[in-house]
Design a protein around this motif. Sequence first.
Motif, PDB file in Angstrom:
ATOM      1  N   THR A  75       0.829  -1.205   0.000  1.00 51.03           N
ATOM      2  CA  THR A  75       0.000   0.000   0.000  1.00 51.03           C
ATOM      3  C   THR A  75       0.869   1.263   0.000  1.00 51.03           C
ATOM      4  O   THR A  75       0.596   2.207  -0.755  1.00 51.03           O
TER       5      THR A  75
ATOM      6  N   ASP B 159      -8.054  -4.395  -2.117  1.00 48.69           N
ATOM      7  CA  ASP B 159      -7.840  -5.128  -0.874  1.00 48.69           C
ATOM      8  C   ASP B 159      -9.131  -5.057  -0.062  1.00 48.69           C
ATOM      9  O   ASP B 159      -9.384  -4.088   0.647  1.00 48.69           O
TER      10      ASP B 159
ATOM     11  N   ASP C  26      -3.824  -1.780  -5.759  1.00 45.38           N
ATOM     12  CA  ASP C  26      -3.349  -2.277  -4.464  1.00 45.38           C
ATOM     13  C   ASP C  26      -4.193  -3.484  -4.072  1.00 45.38           C
ATOM     14  O   ASP C  26      -5.418  -3.391  -4.001  1.00 45.38           O
TER      15      ASP C  26
HETATM   16 MG   LIG Z   1      -1.874  -3.014   2.116  1.00 47.71          MG
END
Ligand SMILES: [Mg+2]
Length: 239
Positions: free
Chosen positions: A21, A44, A97
């Motif tokens: 991240t 995510d 991400d």
């Molecule tokens: Mg992460």
Amino acid sequence: MASLQILRLLIATLKGGPGKTTSVILLAIALARRNYNVVVICADTRTRGATDWVQESLRLGYTVPFKLAIWEEKNGPLSAFARTVEQQTGADAVLIDTGGEQPEAFAHGCLYADKLIMPVGPMNGELRRILETYRHAAAINESGSKLDISVLLTRVPQAGKGKAREAREDLSTDLRAADGTPDPDKPYALGLHVLTAEITRAGAYDEMYCIIPDDVGEYEDLCTELVGPGNKPGTEGAA
Ligand SMILES: [Mg+2]
Ligand SMILES: Nc1ncnc2c1ncn2[C@@H]1O[C@H](COP(=O)(O)OP(=O)(O)OP(=O)(O)O)[C@@H](O)[C@H]1O
């Protein structure tokens, strides 16, 4: 003006918290400041790292220089979602991400992206974690994708030295047997492309967590390595 190639980037490893991240956000900031139209896709669904980062930064009064798109399972396959987001926003850089342990999102991220960056720490135990990620990505390439796979060394004690240097050497050497079996001592010796930019283990990065810093540190070097020096081509004169 020469047509610009869109940067479609997946930053992922299936195991561990090596700084995915952090890498996505700081690279997104660097690209946006060079006039790229950047979208970060938070795929995510568990920790929502990128979403939290953006929301917390906004709450603190920062201006976030990129767009955020949040993927949920109900949106359908991540690859199709990413393509739609790219088209709707006219983005020239899309950064995804993902969380760890999310092989399906990872696989769809690989199908969409042109480039996979696997961030990894230089210690032996961490390097081993790359194996599963690489295996998945290589299998996707065997089924016809042309994903460019590289490693980003993160949290290195000292860039270019000691553990970082050893890890670079090991990762970029291919010690696999003729039948493809990994070396038992160094299963991560896979002849991988290791990005020149290295991210040091530094409290400064921890302090950047959930803010939009003025200086993104070594992620500026990573940005240059990925898109070349200076602003987005054709926007050199722009602010
Ligand atoms: Mg992460
Ligand atoms: N280069 C670095 N030096 C020191 N601390 C770092 C560095 N990069 C990230 N961190 C810190 O490590 C923690 C984990 O980083 P991050 O959330 O980016 O990892 P992640 O791979 O996204 O983890 P997850 O798998 O949980 O999503 C954060 O507290 C972050 O501030």
